[in-house]
Design a protein around this motif. Sequence first.
Motif, short mmCIF file in Angstrom:
data_model
loop_
_atom_site.label_atom_id
_atom_site.label_comp_id
_atom_site.label_asym_id
_atom_site.label_seq_id
_atom_site.Cartn_x
_atom_site.Cartn_y
_atom_site.Cartn_z
N ASN A 59 0.85 -1.20 0.00
CA ASN A 59 0.00 0.00 0.00
C ASN A 59 0.88 1.25 0.00
O ASN A 59 1.90 1.31 0.69
N PHE A 60 0.46 2.25 -0.78
CA PHE A 60 1.29 3.46 -0.94
C PHE A 60 1.36 4.31 0.32
O PHE A 60 2.12 5.27 0.40
N SER A 61 0.58 3.96 1.37
CA SER A 61 0.61 4.73 2.61
C SER A 61 1.96 4.65 3.30
O SER A 61 2.29 5.50 4.13
N LYS A 62 2.78 3.65 2.93
CA LYS A 62 4.10 3.55 3.57
C LYS A 62 5.04 4.67 3.11
O LYS A 62 6.11 4.84 3.69
N PHE A 63 4.65 5.40 2.07
CA PHE A 63 5.47 6.54 1.63
C PHE A 63 5.17 7.81 2.44
O PHE A 63 5.89 8.80 2.32
N TYR A 64 4.12 7.78 3.25
CA TYR A 64 3.69 8.97 4.01
C TYR A 64 4.37 8.98 5.39
O TYR A 64 4.71 7.93 5.92
N THR A 65 4.50 10.16 5.95
CA THR A 65 5.03 10.27 7.32
C THR A 65 4.01 9.72 8.30
O THR A 65 2.80 9.62 7.99
N LEU A 66 4.47 9.35 9.47
CA LEU A 66 3.58 8.78 10.48
C LEU A 66 2.47 9.77 10.86
O LEU A 66 1.33 9.35 11.11
N GLU A 67 2.80 11.05 10.89
CA GLU A 67 1.79 12.05 11.23
C GLU A 67 0.68 12.09 10.19
O GLU A 67 -0.52 12.19 10.53
N ASP A 68 1.06 12.00 8.88
CA ASP A 68 0.05 12.04 7.82
C ASP A 68 -0.80 10.78 7.83
O ASP A 68 -2.02 10.82 7.58
N VAL A 69 -0.18 9.62 8.10
CA VAL A 69 -0.94 8.37 8.17
C VAL A 69 -1.95 8.44 9.32
O VAL A 69 -3.11 7.99 9.19
N ALA A 70 -1.54 9.03 10.45
CA ALA A 70 -2.41 9.10 11.62
C ALA A 70 -3.66 9.92 11.36
O ALA A 70 -4.73 9.63 11.92
N ILE A 71 -3.56 10.91 10.50
CA ILE A 71 -4.73 11.77 10.24
C ILE A 71 -5.49 11.31 9.00
O ILE A 71 -6.43 11.99 8.54
N GLY A 72 -5.07 10.16 8.41
CA GLY A 72 -5.81 9.59 7.28
C GLY A 72 -5.56 10.26 5.95
O GLY A 72 -6.40 10.19 5.05
N LYS A 73 -4.39 10.87 5.79
CA LYS A 73 -4.13 11.59 4.55
C LYS A 73 -4.06 10.68 3.32
O LYS A 73 -4.56 11.07 2.25
N PRO A 74 -3.45 9.46 3.38
CA PRO A 74 -3.40 8.62 2.16
C PRO A 74 -4.79 8.34 1.59
O PRO A 74 -5.02 8.45 0.39
N VAL A 75 -5.72 7.93 2.44
CA VAL A 75 -7.08 7.64 1.98
C VAL A 75 -7.73 8.91 1.44
O VAL A 75 -8.43 8.90 0.41
N ASP A 76 -7.52 9.99 2.13
CA ASP A 76 -8.12 11.26 1.71
C ASP A 76 -7.60 11.70 0.35
O ASP A 76 -8.34 12.22 -0.48
N ASP A 77 -6.26 11.52 0.10
CA ASP A 77 -5.68 11.90 -1.19
C ASP A 77 -6.31 11.11 -2.33
O ASP A 77 -6.61 11.66 -3.41
N LEU A 78 -6.53 9.78 -2.13
CA LEU A 78 -7.16 8.98 -3.17
C LEU A 78 -8.60 9.46 -3.43
O LEU A 78 -9.04 9.53 -4.59
N ALA A 79 -9.30 9.79 -2.37
CA ALA A 79 -10.68 10.24 -2.53
C ALA A 79 -10.73 11.57 -3.27
O ALA A 79 -11.59 11.77 -4.15
N ARG A 80 -9.83 12.44 -2.97
CA ARG A 80 -9.82 13.74 -3.64
C ARG A 80 -9.44 13.59 -5.11
O ARG A 80 -10.00 14.25 -6.00
N ALA A 81 -8.43 12.74 -5.39
CA ALA A 81 -8.03 12.52 -6.78
C ALA A 81 -9.18 11.89 -7.57
O ALA A 81 -9.42 12.25 -8.74
N ALA A 82 -9.92 10.94 -6.96
CA ALA A 82 -11.05 10.31 -7.64
C ALA A 82 -12.14 11.32 -7.93
O ALA A 82 -12.79 11.27 -8.98
N ALA A 83 -12.34 12.26 -7.00
CA ALA A 83 -13.40 13.26 -7.16
C ALA A 83 -13.00 14.37 -8.13
O ALA A 83 -13.81 14.82 -8.94
N CYS A 84 -11.75 14.79 -8.07
CA CYS A 84 -11.31 15.93 -8.88
C CYS A 84 -10.63 15.52 -10.17
O CYS A 84 -10.41 16.36 -11.06
N GLY A 85 -10.22 14.30 -10.28
CA GLY A 85 -9.50 13.84 -11.44
C GLY A 85 -7.99 13.90 -11.26
O GLY A 85 -7.27 13.00 -11.71
N ARG A 86 -7.53 14.94 -10.61
CA ARG A 86 -6.09 15.05 -10.36
C ARG A 86 -5.86 16.05 -9.23
O ARG A 86 -6.55 17.06 -9.12
N ILE A 87 -4.85 15.77 -8.39
CA ILE A 87 -4.42 16.72 -7.36
C ILE A 87 -2.91 16.91 -7.46
O ILE A 87 -2.18 15.99 -7.85
#
Length: 497
Positions: free
Chosen positions: A48-76
Amino acid sequence: MAEELGLLIDGATSYAIYMLDTEGRVTIWNLGAERIKGWTEAEIIGSNFSKFYTLEDVAIGKPVDDLARAAACGRIEEDSWRLRKDGSEFLASITLTALRGAGGELRGFGKVVRDITDQKAAEAGLVRREDHLRSILATVPDAMIVMNEHGTMSSFSTAAEQMFGYAKTNVLGQNVSLLMPPIERRDQAKFLRDYLTTGGSSIIGNVRMSTAQRASGDVFPIELAVGEASIAGERIFTWFVRDLTNRQKTERQVKELQSELIHVSRVSAMGTMASTLAHEINQPLTAIANYLETTRDMIGDTKDGLLSEIAEALGLAAAQSLRAGTIVRRLRAFVDGGETGFGIERLDMLVEEATSLGLLGAHEAGIKVTMTIAAGLDTVLVDRVQIQQVLVNLIRNAIQSMATVACKKLTIATAPDRDGWVRVTVADTGIGLDPDIRARLFDAFVTTKEDGMGLGLSICRTIVEAHGGRIWADADAGTGAGTAFHFCVPLAGDDDV
């Protein structure tokens, strides 16, 4: 075609390019990703690509949020911190794109990552250097102006704003000739053309004196240094301008002080000489007075009219000789710093004695003299000789000021002043006061006479102020012309008797 595309992706070694499935698992991993992040393709595929994120970003759910935003907007796109295999962090420029099929269904994600740590550090360093330069330019006392080879200004420092009175926004884009006096403004364009044509560098790095003009129109002296540089093939010039107004003012003051010092040295030498002469002259003056009185006594009482007039003249001459001796003694006491002879004096007699000496030659010069002695001001507490010296000086000055005028009237008067004081006035109908020296009238070495030293009125002020009084002048004596000098001396009180 797929093989060629793979070769292209692997050849982009400066970019980490990889694919994710809809759940965020790595499906494709290029050589650039291996170089930047440290994992090999075999190590990372299926992770899973979440291993590229810092522990702080993983804790706040940033990996999942980035995928959701990219799916909604097409690109971030964003700059964010990411982890390498060894645990180190780097600043990444990230583009995350949602990949969809022909029917619009989500097939996965494509991700492009570039390491911008060094770039951002260089940019931050550049910003720091620019901030440092701006802080220097904001505090340096000399004005700095940058222009191109046509004289168009592109930089105007804080000191330049203060010096010239222009706001930066009002001068940028304008020609530097705006800062020059009209007489030099028309030569500026020709100067730049000649310099660029000949390639002469005699002015570069050298300091020269010139003049500039403020926004108010005031022209002022400057010290100008010019620098030259070439940036991206464009020649630019930098002016370093120093305002010389205060320096030149200080230099003038120094010259004036030096001149006054020379005068003081002369006066000091005169004082030493006067003290010596006072001692030497006093004895012959006393002898002259004795001889005159003896001669008068030898004539005695006589009925001969001529001899009587001679005897009277001898008596007056003896009295003036004694008076001269008194003046000499006072002069010596004044020079030596001795005590002055304050005493109770009759004001009318004091004025009469002074005018008898000061008005010598006044009648022959056609001067009409009016004396007005106020009643009730009988006695004053003064040094008689010094106050008479003030009166004689003012009277002689008044006579000299009327030498070239048709109406010659001299008024000498006394009048009450503030409580306990009497005012003495000497007014003339002469040429009046020069406006240029009116404010400095009683300063030492200020004079309008070609052969004068400028000490008379200064000494008068010193004497009057030593009595606790004041001296001043009016430009109009009440007759439409001339000057009136006034000074105050103290009346003798009951405690002084």
